[in-house]
Design a protein around this motif. Structure first.
Motif: not given
Length: 258
Positions: A2-7, A172-176
């Motif tokens: 599961k994707f979690c941006a924080e980790t 890019s920009c830490k945003d998928f």
């Protein structure tokens, strides 16, 4: 998974992702692109060569194939410096593709021929660093360009069939952009995917944003300056047994208190 941006945007997060990528899919360099069945992993090096080498070593341990693209005209790093040249050569020796990250805005106002000549000069410079031919290239910040220049003689990461919006995933920009970096790869069986990851995004041991990743890069550069100046007796007398980084941090803390 599961994707979690924080980790995800941490060393541990990218390590887990690379392990998943290597165990679940066939990875390839951009130069080895084929219409289906693989994930072509790409890294644009916008800021720092050290973090590129760090990620390359991690990918090598997992058996991930990838392409690394370096700016010749960067204001932030010099590919011809001894340390950076050696790092780029090490990345190449690990089996990764080294390509050109070309920034057309440096040549603002250039006509098509002048732009092409500049591209060839940059390509030849990078080839001298690695001793290997450059066979692919990526454009720097293509979304800001009115017209994409032609890069003859190489695979352009933004030309079809290598690039298609529906089979392209970028951090890019830490945003998928609303895409899940795990489930999105499932489509590679039908159509190969180009996956763009920027090493800087994963460089902070604490995670928590760009400031921490950049702080690590700055600390490494300050330590490099410190080592370079140690032969200067006046500098040595001023600094003593402290490191330059310790002196600068103490100075900054004093300014904050005052």
């Amino acid at each position: 998974m599961k994707f979690c941006a924080e980790t995800f945007f941490t060393p541990a997060g990218i390590n887990d992702y690379l392990a998943y990528l290597a165990s679940s899919y066939e990875t390839a360099r951009i130069a080895d692109w084929r219409p289906s069945g693989c994930v072509c992993v790409r890294h644009d090096i916008d800021f720092d060569v050290d973090c590129a080498l760090w990620l390359a070593k991690l990918e090598a341990r997992h058996g991930v194939n990838a392409s690394y693209y370096f700016l010749i005209t960067s204001d932030l790093y010099n590919v011809l410096s001894r340390a950076n040249s050696r790092a780029i050569q090490e990345i190449s020796a690990l089996g990764f593709e080294v390509g050109l990250h070309f920034d057309p805005t440096v040549y603002e106002g250039a006509d098509a021929k002048a732009m092409h000549d500049a591209y060839l000069r940059e390509k030849e410079t990078l080839e001298r660093v690695t001793g290997q031919p450059v066979v692919s290239a990526s454009l720097h910040n293509p979304s800001t360009l009115d017209e994409l220049p032609s890069l003859a003689g190489v695979t352009n990461c933004y030309d079809p069939p290598v690039f298609k919006p529906e089979s392209f995933l970028s951090d890019s920009c830490k945003d998928f952009r609303g895409k899940d970096p795990f489930t999105f790869l499932e489509g590679s069986a039908k159509e190969s995917i180009q996956l763009l990851l920027h090493p800087l995004h994963y460089y902070s041991s604490a995670g928590g944003g760009y400031s921490l990743s950049l702080s690590r890069c700055f600390a490494e550069r300050i330590n490099r300056i410190d080592r370079a100046f140690r032969g200067n007796r006046t500098y040595q007398a001023e600094i003593g047994d402290q490191s330059l980084l310790e002196v600068l941090c103490a100075t900054q803390r004093g300014q904050v208190r005052s």
